[in-house]
Design a protein around this motif. Structure first.
Motif, PDB file in Angstrom:
ATOM      1  N   LEU A  60       1.238   3.965  -2.269  1.00 51.87           N
ATOM      2  CA  LEU A  60       0.664   5.253  -2.571  1.00 51.87           C
ATOM      3  C   LEU A  60       1.704   6.456  -3.181  1.00 51.87           C
ATOM      4  CD1 LEU A  60      -0.304   5.320   1.416  1.00 51.87           C
ATOM      5  CD2 LEU A  60      -1.954   6.218  -0.948  1.00 51.87           C
ATOM      6  N   VAL A 102       2.129   6.694  -6.771  1.00 52.64           N
ATOM      7  CA  VAL A 102       0.898   7.474  -7.825  1.00 52.64           C
ATOM      8  C   VAL A 102       0.949   8.610  -7.247  1.00 52.64           C
ATOM      9  CG1 VAL A 102      -1.440   8.205  -6.715  1.00 52.64           C
ATOM     10  CG2 VAL A 102      -1.611   5.464  -6.955  1.00 52.64           C
ATOM     11  N   GLY A 103       1.370   8.320  -6.085  1.00 49.12           N
ATOM     12  CA  GLY A 103       2.355  10.328  -5.697  1.00 49.12           C
ATOM     13  C   GLY A 103       3.238  10.337  -6.763  1.00 49.12           C
ATOM     14  N   MET A 122       0.612  -1.433  -0.135  1.00 51.90           N
ATOM     15  CA  MET A 122      -0.124  -0.076  -0.056  1.00 51.90           C
ATOM     16  C   MET A 122       0.974   1.582   0.076  1.00 51.90           C
ATOM     17  SD  MET A 122      -3.574   0.860   2.105  1.00 51.90           S
ATOM     18  CE  MET A 122      -2.293   1.727   4.147  1.00 51.90           C
ATOM     19  N   LEU A 123       1.919   1.028   0.735  1.00 49.64           N
ATOM     20  CA  LEU A 123       2.940   2.688   0.667  1.00 49.64           C
ATOM     21  C   LEU A 123       3.978   2.491  -0.713  1.00 49.64           C
ATOM     22  CD1 LEU A 123       4.397   2.235   3.945  1.00 49.64           C
ATOM     23  CD2 LEU A 123       2.583   4.157   3.427  1.00 49.64           C
TER      24      LEU A 123
END
Lengths: 364, 231
Positions: B20, B23-24, B16-17
């Motif tokens: 993230l 995506v960032g 998940m990190l």
């Protein structure tokens, strides 16, 4: 816990690489923009500097040595450096009445610089043309009457009272002057004295309706030092220096060494003018009828675009040109090439650039 | 023997990190890309307006009122200055000039005007033997057969008739007998751009707007007065 191979470092390096690449792009873009802006600024400054220096040159007095330039020769009018700006203004003489002024400015250092240019083609009073045009003591475009003991003489050697040869500017070769150049035969009384030829030439005797020495009458009025009207008695006004702002100060024609001895104003009158006594010198232009009365004495050029009347006791050293009738009664008109040439040389009429239409040319 | 390892929770958290962060990063790259594109478009649009204004200013400010033939909302017809020369030699029919200009004089397109007198005339190009004239830097020698005699030292200006158009997304220029040539990129919204003569005919107001493909088009306005070339 044992270290295991993973992707964190790779990921971190990838992200860092992307961020650095983007930062480098932005930096390159910013640097490029800054360089373009600096170049634009230099270009605008160079153009403005060239135009500014040209404007100064056009607005200033014409240097004396510009007169000695031959057609086609070039002279530097001004040059200098101010910070990172270098400029040069040059004058190229095209003809006796036309000059090209070129102003070049350079802004920047040795590796990055911009150049600015500006060009003007102003006019100067064509002294040679005026000297040729006024090569007579009296020119009259209409009737001419020399009554009483009038004295009209034409000699190249005549000097105004108290003047020395050393005051006389050099002049181009000219034919011998005539006493009278008239459109119709003059009436000369038995007591009048004519020293010099009398010629009939309706074209030369008439005043150019457009211009004097290439400068339009409207421009002549614009550059006049003094505007007069009605009736006046001119007199020099000076303390230790000539007071050119004083009313009626037309210079000191009889005392060339006095403070006002070198003041030769361009005097313009829109409408009739009566000069009642007094003395003056320079270039007197009357857009109407002129009367010199009461022993008035004038040295230089007198032009009346209508009639002229020179009454008893009045005198002129130089040249007189009337478009209308010329009536001289017990008066004296003596052609003096020295007086005409000095009035032309010293008057601001020939010391100013005159801007006509399209004087400023886009520079390439 | 059990080996120490990741639990499913640790793995999911890591994933998940990672997602993230990815995506960032993707969003950052995308937004930076858009910003760059946006800035580039704006710079190009502004540059187009600047070019159009500069071109129009050069010709319209150098023109006298008598040089302007007509002004319509989408066009400006004028006699445009192209160069100048100083007569350095002449005879009864020919004149040699020290010429400097945007291009060489062309008898089929240009007319010449004698400065000061405003005498306008046509000319023919001459193939005569080159006379000796001392040229200065940047000058070229041109020999002409003008309609009227020219004296040494006379200054002549060369003009051509041309029309500026705002059409097909660009500022265009055309000379008689030629096509309209674009002077700028096709970034001008010609339906929103216009020429407008001043009421006292002393100048022209030019309003230009760029096409708003990315954002609202940039607006450029200029008020150009005729005969204002003087410094």
């Amino acid at each position: 816990m044992k270290n295991r191979p993973g992707m964190a470092l790779l990921l971190a390096l990838t992200v860092l690489l992307i961020v650095e690449a983007m930062t480098a792009c932005m930096l390159a873009l910013a640097t490029q923009t800054r360089l373009v802006s600096a170049a634009n600024t230099r270009s605008v400054r160079a153009s403005a500097a060239a135009r500014y220096e040209l404007r100064l040159a056009v607005g200033g007095a014409v240097p004396n040595d510009l007169d000695t330039m031959s057609a086609g020769s070039v002279q530097t009018l001004s040059a200098g450096t101010d910070g990172d700006v270098d400029w040069t203004v040059t004058a190229e003489r095209l003809s006796s009445g036309m000059i090209v002024l070129r102003s070049n400015a350079r802004v920047g250092g040795p590796s990055a610089f911009s150049l600015g240019r500006a060009v003007a083609v102003p006019r100067l009073l064509d002294r040679a043309a005026v000297l040729d045009e006024l090569n007579s003591a009296l020119l009259s475009g209409s009737s001419t009457v020399a009554a009483g003991a009038t004295d009209v003489s034409a000699s190249t050697a005549t000097l105004p009272p108290a003047w020395a040869d050393s005051l006389c500017p050099a002049t181009p070769p000219l034919p011998l002057p005539s006493a009278i150049m008239a459109a119709i035969p003059p009436l000369v009384s038995a007591g009048a004295s004519l020293n010099g030829g009398v010629f009939l030439d309706s074209i030369r005797a008439a005043i150019d309706s457009v211009a004097l020495g290439g400068i339009s009458w409207r421009d002549i009025e614009q550059i006049a030092d003094r505007r007069e009207s009605g009736s006046l008695t001119p007199a020099a006004a000076a303390d230790s220096i000539c007071n050119v702002a004083a009313t009626g100060n037309w210079g000191d024609a009889l005392h060339p060494d006095s403070p006002c001895g070198g003041y030769f104003p361009l005097i313009y009158s829109r409408g009739d003018l009566r000069v009642q006594g007094g003395t003056g010198q320079g270039i007197l232009i009357v857009d109407g009828a002129l009367t010199l009365a009461g022993g008035a004495a004038f040295v230089g050029i007198v032009i009346a675009r209508d009639a002229i009347s020179i009454e008893p006791g009045a005198s002129v050293y130089g040249a007189v040109h009337a478009d209308g009738n010329a009536l001289l009664d017990d008066a004296s008109v003596r052609y003096s090439r020295c007086a005409v040439a000095r009035a032309l040389a010293r008057s601001m009429a020939s010391r100013r650039f005159v801007l006509t239409r399209r004087s400023f040319i886009p520079a390439f | 023997m059990r080996r120490p390892g990741f639990t499913i929770v640790e793995l999911l958290t890591t994933l998940m990190l990672l997602a993230l962060v990815s995506v960032g990063c993707a969003l950052l790259v995308h937004s930076q890309g858009r910003l760059l594109h946006h800035q580039s478009e704006r710079v190009a649009g502004t540059e187009t307006l600047r070019t159009a204004r500069a071109v129009l200013h050069q010709d319209l400010a150098a023109a006298e009122r008598s040089d302007i033939r007509s002004i319509a909302s989408d066009s400006a017809a004028l006699r445009a200055f192209r160069g100048w020369g100083i007569v350095c030699a002449h005879n009864a029919t020919r004149a040699a000039l020290r010429y400097r200009g945007l291009r060489a004089p062309d008898a089929t397109k240009d007319s010449l005007l004698l400065i000061d007198t405003e005498l306008l005339m046509t000319f023919r190009q001459s193939g005569a033997t080159t006379p000796s004239c001392a040229l200065r830097s940047g000058e070229q020698l041109v020999v002409l057969e003008p309609d009227a005699a020219l004296q040494d030292g006379a200054v002549v200006l060369f003009f051509e008739s041309g029309i500026y158009h705002l059409s097909t997304d660009a500022l265009r220029y055309h000379r008689p007998g030629e096509n309209r040539q674009p002077l700028t990129d096709q970034r001008i919204d010609t339906r929103q751009s216009s020429f407008m003569m001043d009421a006292d005919t002393s100048g022209v107001r030019v309003q230009l707007r760029t096409l708003g493909n990315v954002t609202a088009g940039a607006l450029g306005e200029a008020h150009i007065r005729f005969g204002q070339h003087a410094p």
